[in-house]
Design an enzyme around this catalytic site. Sequence first.
Site, PDB file in Angstrom:
ATOM      1  N   ASP A   1     -16.146   4.902-120.286  1.00 25.15           N
ATOM      2  CA  ASP A   1     -15.078   4.156-119.667  1.00 25.15           C
ATOM      3  C   ASP A   1     -13.885   3.902-120.431  1.00 25.15           C
ATOM      4  OD1 ASP A   1     -16.576   3.738-117.477  1.00 25.15           O
ATOM      5  OD2 ASP A   1     -17.021   1.425-117.813  1.00 25.15           O
TER       6      ASP A   1
ATOM      7  N   ASP B   1     -20.877  -3.598-120.918  1.00 26.51           N
ATOM      8  CA  ASP B   1     -20.844  -2.986-119.825  1.00 26.51           C
ATOM      9  C   ASP B   1     -20.059  -1.605-120.279  1.00 26.51           C
ATOM     10  OD1 ASP B   1     -18.558  -4.811-119.659  1.00 26.51           O
ATOM     11  OD2 ASP B   1     -18.131  -3.417-118.122  1.00 26.51           O
TER      12      ASP B   1
ATOM     13  N   GLY C   1     -21.757  -3.998-111.935  1.00 24.79           N
ATOM     14  CA  GLY C   1     -21.909  -3.066-111.222  1.00 24.79           C
ATOM     15  C   GLY C   1     -20.902  -2.072-110.984  1.00 24.79           C
TER      16      GLY C   1
HETATM   17  P1  AMP Z   1     -13.955  -1.594-116.188  1.00 27.14           P
HETATM   18  O1  AMP Z   1     -12.824  -2.354-116.526  1.00 27.14           O
HETATM   19  O2  AMP Z   1     -13.300  -0.122-115.583  1.00 27.14           O
HETATM   20  O3  AMP Z   1     -15.261  -1.287-117.083  1.00 27.14           O
HETATM   21  O4  AMP Z   1     -14.845  -2.300-114.840  1.00 27.14           O
HETATM   22  C1  AMP Z   1     -14.996  -3.619-115.133  1.00 27.14           C
HETATM   23  C2  AMP Z   1     -15.930  -3.896-113.821  1.00 27.14           C
HETATM   24  O5  AMP Z   1     -14.783  -3.962-112.752  1.00 27.14           O
HETATM   25  C3  AMP Z   1     -16.834  -3.125-113.348  1.00 27.14           C
HETATM   26  O6  AMP Z   1     -17.882  -3.604-112.596  1.00 27.14           O
HETATM   27  C4  AMP Z   1     -16.093  -2.357-112.357  1.00 27.14           C
HETATM   28  O7  AMP Z   1     -16.752  -1.797-111.166  1.00 27.14           O
HETATM   29  C5  AMP Z   1     -15.052  -3.370-111.551  1.00 27.14           C
HETATM   30  N1  AMP Z   1     -13.861  -2.799-111.170  1.00 27.14           N
HETATM   31  C6  AMP Z   1     -12.797  -2.258-111.839  1.00 27.14           C
HETATM   32  N2  AMP Z   1     -11.822  -1.565-111.127  1.00 27.14           N
HETATM   33  C7  AMP Z   1     -12.285  -1.869-109.733  1.00 27.14           C
HETATM   34  C8  AMP Z   1     -11.568  -1.803-108.683  1.00 27.14           C
HETATM   35  N3  AMP Z   1     -10.362  -1.229-108.679  1.00 27.14           N
HETATM   36  N4  AMP Z   1     -12.283  -2.194-107.809  1.00 27.14           N
HETATM   37  C9  AMP Z   1     -13.587  -2.396-107.677  1.00 27.14           C
HETATM   38  N5  AMP Z   1     -14.139  -2.821-108.611  1.00 27.14           N
HETATM   39  C10 AMP Z   1     -13.476  -2.521-110.066  1.00 27.14           C
HETATM   40 MG    MG Z   2     -16.760  -0.322-117.236  1.00 26.59          MG
END
Ligand code: AMP
Ligand code: MG
Length: 458
Positions: A250, A240, A82
């Site tokens: 992303d 995702d 999410g």
């Molecule tokens: P990503 O690596 O950007 O694709 O993120 C993977 C998951 O980790 C997603 O659910 C993001 O919302 C969550 N996420 C990544 N960085 C953060 C952060 N600094 N705080 C909260 N959730 C994060």
């Molecule tokens: Mg992501």
Amino acid sequence: MPTPFDNSFVSLPKSFYMRQDPVPVAAPALIKFNHDLAAETGVQALDFPLEVLAGNTVPEGAAPLAAAYAGHQFGNFVPQLGDGRAVLLGEVVGPDGLRRDIQLKGAGRTFFSRGGDGRAAIGPVLREYLVSEAMHALGVPTTRALAAITTGETVRRETPLPGAILTRVAKSHLRVGSFQFHYARQDKAALETLTEYARARHYPEAKTPLEFLDAVVAAQAGLVAKWMGLGFIHGVMNTDNCSIAGETIDYGPCAFMDSYHPETVFSSIDRKGRYAYANQPKIAQWNLAQLAQTLVPLVGEVERLEASLHRFDDLYAAEFTRIFTAKLALAKPDTDFIVATLKMMADEGVDFTLFFRRLAYGQDISDLFTTPPTAKTWHGEWEKRRLPDAGMKAVNPVFIPRNHQIEAALKAAGQGDFAPFETLHAVLATPFSEKPEHAEFENPPNEDERVLATFCGT
Ligand code: AMP
Ligand code: MG
């Protein structure tokens, strides 16, 4: 006329999201606002002042929320990910009739944040700004960057870093993981609703869930072929991060290759090379198989779903051949010659972008080779197969966002100097045209400039 927010996702069932306002920040400052994109999307700059871009005020007509999704991360299924650090402000229908999401990335903690702080650091925000806008200019479907701001707050990663927020524009933020979320909960009704929503929004010409899958497969096959034609490595092709609309989404540890090698990996977290350059088509298809799996309860006909998935092979191969045939201006599609050329480039460590750029402009390529005589032999073979001036300049960029240039721009920005970021951004806005005054941006890195690993920066 005020920005025409028209929010459809918030009308979906409650299990699809959590309502969430952005969390205000202390002392926002604007880095950049993309006026061209604002005009394209129907966004009025006046409705997106700094306070809105910072999440300190919610604009009139917005309905902020954090979306629910699941995902396979490096092959391991996580039933709930999410929006942990992003808030969808709402949707805008542009003058072109296209509906687009406006999202703040780095907008604070949400229901889905788990241990994270919900924030983003300046480096990854500017990296996404630069690379996503460059991808757009290079003709690749992608989410876009409407604005970047600093928050005036510090985010703690390995070191304390300036906080920042990216305003992201996307055809939608629906991912393969959005479907997996409901599939994992065995919520057939939600899957039906989501499939119908995604079909109507992105592929109205598809009339059934099966045709919807066909359309997503075709979009992903075309997208990944474009990445391959530019030497782009996404870096985190988790389900995702795989967009239903077929956009590149992303941007984390993504990178463009300098010298060509199919096994190239930059991401520091991709230890086994799962998401290496040459694996990308295979992985896209694997991700699509996860999407197909979620449609089983709706479609039933597993064989037909499999047939749709298998179509990826031909669609991808055709697009790959078309792209490289154009890059080399071949008189007719010639997969054997393309494959042999790429093998030769790998053996010789040839710079991917410079090779095609030099060919397009009729320049010498021999200094790009470890063994220069090989260049001459190859060139002779190419001459036999090529058409004279067949639009090579329009398909082979002079400029790509090279890693070492990005790193240099981000480093300066981290110290408050945004001039290198602005220059790089300007150069990449028209990547297919020569700019003698910025010729240094064409160059591969020197030994000491080489970037060996890129980081997610989360
Ligand atoms: P990503 O690596 O950007 O694709 O993120 C993977 C998951 O980790 C997603 O659910 C993001 O919302 C969550 N996420 C990544 N960085 C953060 C952060 N600094 N705080 C909260 N959730 C994060
Ligand atoms: Mg992501």
